[in-house]
Scaffold this motif. Structure first.
Motif, PDB file in Angstrom:
ATOM      1  N   GLY A  36      -7.193 -25.939  43.001  1.00 17.39           N
ATOM      2  CA  GLY A  36      -6.575 -26.050  41.986  1.00 17.39           C
ATOM      3  C   GLY A  36      -8.157 -26.719  41.384  1.00 17.39           C
ATOM      4  N   THR A  38     -11.788 -25.532  39.652  1.00 20.33           N
ATOM      5  CA  THR A  38     -12.794 -25.421  38.441  1.00 20.33           C
ATOM      6  C   THR A  38     -13.889 -24.928  39.227  1.00 20.33           C
ATOM      7  OG1 THR A  38     -10.757 -26.193  36.922  1.00 20.33           O
ATOM      8  CG2 THR A  38     -12.931 -24.960  36.038  1.00 20.33           C
ATOM      9  N   ALA A  64      -4.048 -14.656  35.805  1.00 22.23           N
ATOM     10  CA  ALA A  64      -3.040 -15.050  35.341  1.00 22.23           C
ATOM     11  C   ALA A  64      -2.434 -14.581  35.269  1.00 22.23           C
ATOM     12  CB  ALA A  64      -3.229 -16.554  34.452  1.00 22.23           C
ATOM     13  N   SER A  92     -13.643 -14.992  33.170  1.00 27.93           N
ATOM     14  CA  SER A  92     -13.128 -16.264  32.685  1.00 27.93           C
ATOM     15  C   SER A  92     -11.911 -16.383  33.161  1.00 27.93           C
ATOM     16  CB  SER A  92     -13.656 -17.208  31.259  1.00 27.93           C
ATOM     17  OG  SER A  92     -13.227 -18.490  31.427  1.00 27.93           O
ATOM     18  N   GLY A  93     -11.068 -17.306  33.357  1.00 25.89           N
ATOM     19  CA  GLY A  93      -9.539 -17.176  33.588  1.00 25.89           C
ATOM     20  C   GLY A  93      -8.967 -17.570  34.881  1.00 25.89           C
ATOM     21  N   ALA A  94      -7.817 -18.395  35.162  1.00 28.35           N
ATOM     22  CA  ALA A  94      -7.035 -18.417  36.281  1.00 28.35           C
ATOM     23  C   ALA A  94      -6.835 -17.385  37.252  1.00 28.35           C
ATOM     24  CB  ALA A  94      -6.062 -19.397  35.927  1.00 28.35           C
ATOM     25  N   TYR A  95      -7.104 -17.627  38.614  1.00 32.85           N
ATOM     26  CA  TYR A  95      -7.194 -16.668  39.208  1.00 32.85           C
ATOM     27  C   TYR A  95      -6.487 -17.328  40.584  1.00 32.85           C
ATOM     28  CZ  TYR A  95     -10.056 -14.152  36.673  1.00 32.85           C
ATOM     29  OH  TYR A  95     -11.176 -12.844  35.485  1.00 32.85           O
ATOM     30  N   ALA A 114      -4.988 -21.580  44.283  1.00 36.49           N
ATOM     31  CA  ALA A 114      -5.127 -21.099  43.156  1.00 36.49           C
ATOM     32  C   ALA A 114      -6.551 -21.911  42.678  1.00 36.49           C
ATOM     33  CB  ALA A 114      -3.954 -22.179  42.141  1.00 36.49           C
ATOM     34  N   PHE A 115      -7.059 -21.301  41.540  1.00 36.73           N
ATOM     35  CA  PHE A 115      -8.428 -21.981  40.646  1.00 36.73           C
ATOM     36  C   PHE A 115      -9.169 -21.040  39.865  1.00 36.73           C
ATOM     37  CE2 PHE A 115      -9.641 -17.596  42.879  1.00 36.73           C
ATOM     38  CZ  PHE A 115     -10.253 -17.187  42.799  1.00 36.73           C
ATOM     39  N   THR A 116      -9.436 -21.427  39.176  1.00 38.21           N
ATOM     40  CA  THR A 116     -10.028 -20.996  37.664  1.00 38.21           C
ATOM     41  C   THR A 116     -11.393 -21.125  37.531  1.00 38.21           C
ATOM     42  OG1 THR A 116      -8.366 -22.944  36.792  1.00 38.21           O
ATOM     43  CG2 THR A 116      -9.588 -22.329  35.042  1.00 38.21           C
ATOM     44  N   TYR A 117     -12.330 -19.944  36.653  1.00 39.86           N
ATOM     45  CA  TYR A 117     -13.151 -20.030  36.472  1.00 39.86           C
ATOM     46  C   TYR A 117     -13.586 -19.500  35.300  1.00 39.86           C
ATOM     47  CZ  TYR A 117     -17.784 -17.057  37.009  1.00 39.86           C
ATOM     48  OH  TYR A 117     -18.736 -16.575  37.498  1.00 39.86           O
ATOM     49  N   GLU A 118     -14.723 -20.753  34.961  1.00 42.81           N
ATOM     50  CA  GLU A 118     -15.111 -20.769  33.952  1.00 42.81           C
ATOM     51  C   GLU A 118     -16.841 -21.317  33.205  1.00 42.81           C
ATOM     52  OE1 GLU A 118     -13.273 -24.758  32.711  1.00 42.81           O
ATOM     53  OE2 GLU A 118     -11.806 -23.667  32.238  1.00 42.81           O
TER      54      GLU A 118
END
Length: 119
Positions: A36, A38, A64, A92-95, A114-118
């Motif tokens: 979870g 970011t 995603a 950039s996105g959700a993985y 699950a993680f988000t890379y921004e």
């Protein structure tokens, strides 16, 4: 205390202590990525550390949209408690990083982060 209650309590405690090692090997003990989480930057190495040595069956990273991201990671042979995955090249996105392992007792276990890379 009634003998039946004492016996029932003793059996319940015994079952709890016997089951604990089985429950304990189903989890990642530590990881450089939090489920979870970011991130604006990613670590150079993504570590997955299990409570016990396990055999890695499969490790995948998906975006995603479901597309699989190459990891550049060779599955080690044998049982290990730590797996060091080189930082993948990500947009950039959700993985979701998914793992599947086999415990020493033969049980197949799986999980995901699950993680988000921004950046």
């Amino acid at each position: 205390m009634n003998i039946k209650i004492q016996v029932a309590t003793l059996l319940a405690l015994t079952a709890l202590f016997i089951a604990e090692p089985v429950w304990g090997h189903t989890k990642v003990k530590t990881s450089t990525l939090e489920n979870g989480g970011t991130y604006q930057t990613l670590p150079e190495v993504i570590d997955l550390v299990f409570a016990q040595k396990v055999g890695l069956i499969d490790l995948t990273l998906k975006a995603a949209d479901g597309s699989e991201i190459p990891l550049g990671f060779d599955k080690p042979k044998g049982m290990h408690s730590r797996f060091a995955i080189p930082k993948p090249d990500l947009a950039s996105g959700a993985y979701v990083l998914s793992w599947r392992v086999m415990a020493k007792d033969g049980h197949v276990l799986n999980g995901e982060i699950a993680f988000t890379y921004e950046p």
